[in-house]
Structure formats: C-alpha cells, structure tokens
Design a protein around this motif. Structure first.
Motif, PDB file in Angstrom:
ATOM      1  N   MET A   1      19.722  38.249  19.177  1.00 57.74           N
ATOM      2  CA  MET A   1      20.834  37.711  19.743  1.00 57.74           C
ATOM      3  C   MET A   1      21.863  36.885  18.731  1.00 57.74           C
ATOM      4  O   MET A   1      21.111  35.958  18.172  1.00 57.74           O
ATOM      5  N   ASP A   2      22.996  37.592  18.459  1.00 60.21           N
ATOM      6  CA  ASP A   2      23.738  36.882  17.298  1.00 60.21           C
ATOM      7  C   ASP A   2      24.148  35.489  18.113  1.00 60.21           C
ATOM      8  O   ASP A   2      24.174  35.245  19.019  1.00 60.21           O
ATOM      9  N   LYS A   3      25.074  34.948  17.008  1.00 62.90           N
ATOM     10  CA  LYS A   3      25.221  33.547  17.000  1.00 62.90           C
ATOM     11  C   LYS A   3      26.471  33.578  18.100  1.00 62.90           C
ATOM     12  O   LYS A   3      26.544  32.729  19.094  1.00 62.90           O
ATOM     13  N   VAL A   4      27.278  34.317  18.124  1.00 55.29           N
ATOM     14  CA  VAL A   4      28.562  34.480  19.262  1.00 55.29           C
ATOM     15  C   VAL A   4      28.083  34.578  20.422  1.00 55.29           C
ATOM     16  O   VAL A   4      28.652  33.829  21.294  1.00 55.29           O
ATOM     17  N   GLU A   5      27.147  35.540  20.622  1.00 56.79           N
ATOM     18  CA  GLU A   5      26.624  35.860  21.953  1.00 56.79           C
ATOM     19  C   GLU A   5      26.068  34.379  22.702  1.00 56.79           C
ATOM     20  O   GLU A   5      25.976  34.131  23.573  1.00 56.79           O
ATOM     21  N   LEU A   6      25.340  34.007  21.639  1.00 55.08           N
ATOM     22  CA  LEU A   6      24.432  32.777  21.931  1.00 55.08           C
ATOM     23  C   LEU A   6      25.330  31.682  22.134  1.00 55.08           C
ATOM     24  O   LEU A   6      25.247  30.781  23.260  1.00 55.08           O
ATOM     25  N   LYS A   8      28.425  32.037  23.549  1.00 53.19           N
ATOM     26  CA  LYS A   8      29.057  32.636  24.767  1.00 53.19           C
ATOM     27  C   LYS A   8      28.077  31.970  26.114  1.00 53.19           C
ATOM     28  O   LYS A   8      28.897  31.482  27.008  1.00 53.19           O
ATOM     29  N   LYS A   9      26.759  32.344  25.916  1.00 56.78           N
ATOM     30  CA  LYS A   9      25.898  31.483  26.775  1.00 56.78           C
ATOM     31  C   LYS A   9      26.062  30.076  27.045  1.00 56.78           C
ATOM     32  O   LYS A   9      25.951  29.590  28.156  1.00 56.78           O
ATOM     33  N   ASP A  10      26.140  29.517  25.815  1.00 60.13           N
ATOM     34  CA  ASP A  10      26.335  27.844  25.873  1.00 60.13           C
ATOM     35  C   ASP A  10      27.442  27.667  26.508  1.00 60.13           C
ATOM     36  O   ASP A  10      27.957  26.645  27.205  1.00 60.13           O
ATOM     37  N   PHE A  11      28.782  28.534  26.445  1.00 63.54           N
ATOM     38  CA  PHE A  11      30.016  28.123  26.898  1.00 63.54           C
ATOM     39  C   PHE A  11      29.685  28.017  28.610  1.00 63.54           C
ATOM     40  O   PHE A  11      30.202  27.172  29.218  1.00 63.54           O
ATOM     41  N   ALA A  77      33.633  30.854  23.499  1.00 67.45           N
ATOM     42  CA  ALA A  77      34.600  30.952  25.007  1.00 67.45           C
ATOM     43  C   ALA A  77      35.358  32.179  24.812  1.00 67.45           C
ATOM     44  O   ALA A  77      35.855  32.988  25.720  1.00 67.45           O
ATOM     45  N   GLU A  78      35.947  32.560  23.227  1.00 67.82           N
ATOM     46  CA  GLU A  78      36.877  33.645  23.306  1.00 67.82           C
ATOM     47  C   GLU A  78      35.897  34.806  23.664  1.00 67.82           C
ATOM     48  O   GLU A  78      36.373  35.760  24.298  1.00 67.82           O
ATOM     49  N   LYS A  79      34.545  35.105  23.168  1.00 67.92           N
ATOM     50  CA  LYS A  79      33.859  36.195  23.685  1.00 67.92           C
ATOM     51  C   LYS A  79      33.504  36.136  25.016  1.00 67.92           C
ATOM     52  O   LYS A  79      33.601  37.279  25.394  1.00 67.92           O
ATOM     53  N   PHE A  80      33.461  35.210  25.642  1.00 63.42           N
ATOM     54  CA  PHE A  80      33.417  35.126  27.379  1.00 63.42           C
ATOM     55  C   PHE A  80      34.599  35.585  28.035  1.00 63.42           C
ATOM     56  O   PHE A  80      34.286  36.683  28.734  1.00 63.42           O
ATOM     57  N   PHE A  81      35.806  35.283  27.603  1.00 61.74           N
ATOM     58  CA  PHE A  81      36.921  35.777  28.185  1.00 61.74           C
ATOM     59  C   PHE A  81      37.081  37.251  27.868  1.00 61.74           C
ATOM     60  O   PHE A  81      37.655  38.039  28.724  1.00 61.74           O
TER      61      PHE A  81
END
Length: 248
Positions: A1-6, A8-11, A77-81
């Motif tokens: 799992m890449d950092k941005v995806e991780l 996103k889950k943290d967000f 957050a940006e990845k989530f939206f």
C-alpha cells in the motif's frame, strides 16, 4: 500500500475519531452531572464521574485532529475526495443490503422499541427484514429500502419534534396506530411491486406469516409465562391483556 493510500485511510479514521470524541463529550455533559449533592454534601466538578469520559473524549478529539492534520499534509484528504467524486453513481446490491440491515436494526432498537408497542415493533421489523432478503430481486430491494427509510424518517421527525406526545395525549395509542398503518402500507407496497410473479407472491405470503406468527408466539410467552416486562406495552399488548383476562 502506497503512502497516499495509507494517508487516505488515516484521514477517514481521523474523522471517525473526532466525531466519536465529540459525541462522548456532548453525551457526558447532557446525561452525567458534573456536580451533585450526596448526603447533603455538594461534590465539586473535579470529583464528578463525568470528568473521566470528558478527558478521554477530549484526548480522542485531539489525537484525531493530529492524525487529520498529518493526513491532509501528506495528501490523504485530497486522495479521499478525488476517489469520492470519481466513483460511479448508484449503489451495489451488496452495499444496499448492508445499509438495509443497519437501517432495520437501528430503527428497531432506537426508534420503535423505546416508544412503540413491542409486539407491533417486532412484527414490523421482521416483515421488513425478511422481505429485504427473501424477496430476492435487486430492484425490489431498492424500492423497499427507500419506502421503509422514508417511513422511519417520518417517525423520527415525529419523535424529535415531540408531536407523538400530542397525538398520544389525544388518543393513547395514536402512534401505535400510525406504525400499524406503516406495517399495512409496507405489505401493500410489496404486493404492488410483485404483481405477475407467482413465486414472489408466495414468498410475500410466507414473509407475512413469519413476521406475525413468531411474534404472536414468543412475545405472549415472555409476557405471560415468563413474566418478563416488555419495553413498551401499547395497544396490541393491551388487547392481549384483555383476551387473557376474558378467558381466565
């Protein structure tokens, strides 16, 4: 799992933590006294039993905010939206069934059981729950879910605005009557949706029987043989009382 995806889950996790912490704090202030009198002695706020959940809730909110800040900084957050708005419109059958289960359980536990005749609440819940799964057709599930959701939201509004108290003041079993009408309307709506399908008509009849018969057997057994008090004994339980006394 890449950092941005991780991140996103943290967000997402941070939002849940913040919401839960705020809920804990508000619930404590509303339902747990921060100071009270015991034996003529006034207890101050710093020995209140509500102090601990307030502290825990505040720490949860603080940790959620720290996690949220980190997630926003790293692009979570940006990845989530982006993923949220990129998703296709509509909802899968599996997801709808999941939300249907949650809707039925939450409506039963938090909406109907504390306020509506227990027999009627159980009968309605069984009918909705069985029909969601036994009338196994995706288009039916969506329509039945929408119908029951609309009915539950209507009763939620009545309870929130305390209109139910005014109605019950005029007629003691007014809300029971309205929920019974919802039960009949749900059955009729099911029947309209399955016109022309003999197999679904058979399942519809079975659903009605399986919502009424278990309720008619189990609830009187608990009430009259095991002497278990029911949460709300409204119009239907009162009719059972009258029948019981008539045959004594």
């Amino acid at each position: 799992m890449d950092k941005v995806e991780l991140r996103k889950k943290d967000f997402i996790t941070s939002l849940i933590l913040i919401a839960f912490g705020i809920f804990m704090i508000l619930y404590t202030f509303n339902y747990i006294p921060m100071k009270d009198s015991w034996g003529g002695v006034m207890n101050v706020w710093y020995v209140s039993p509500g102090l601990f959940p307030v502290c825990i809730g505040s720490l949860i909110v603080l940790m959620g905010m720290v996690l949220c800040r980190r997630a926003i900084k790293d692009g979570g957050a940006e990845k989530f939206f982006q993923d949220l708005f990129r998703k296709k419109r509509g909802i899968s059958e599996k997801t709808l069934r999941f939300w249907g289960i949650l809707l039925v359980i939450f409506a039963y536990v938090y909406l109907y059981i504390p306020r509506i005749d227990f027999f009627l609440s159980t009968m309605l819940t069984l009918m909705v729950f069985i029909s969601f799964f036994y009338l196994n057709r995706p288009d039916l599930l969506k329509r039945l879910f929408s119908f029951y959701l609309a009915g539950s939201l209507l009763f939620l509004a009545l309870f929130t605005l305390k209109i139910d108290r005014e109605l019950n003041a005029r007629f003691l079993y007014a809300m029971d009557l309205l929920v019974f009408l919802l039960f009949l309307a749900y059955i009729a709506y099911c029947r309209i949706l399955i016109q022309g399908d003999q197999e679904l008509k058979r399942r519809w009849r079975v659903s009605i029987l399986m919502s009424i018969l278990p309720s008619l057997f189990l609830i009187p057994s608990f009430r009259y043989f095991l002497l278990v008090p029911l949460p709300v004994e409204g119009g239907f339980i009162e009719m059972m009382n009258l029948i019981r006394y008539a045959f004594r």
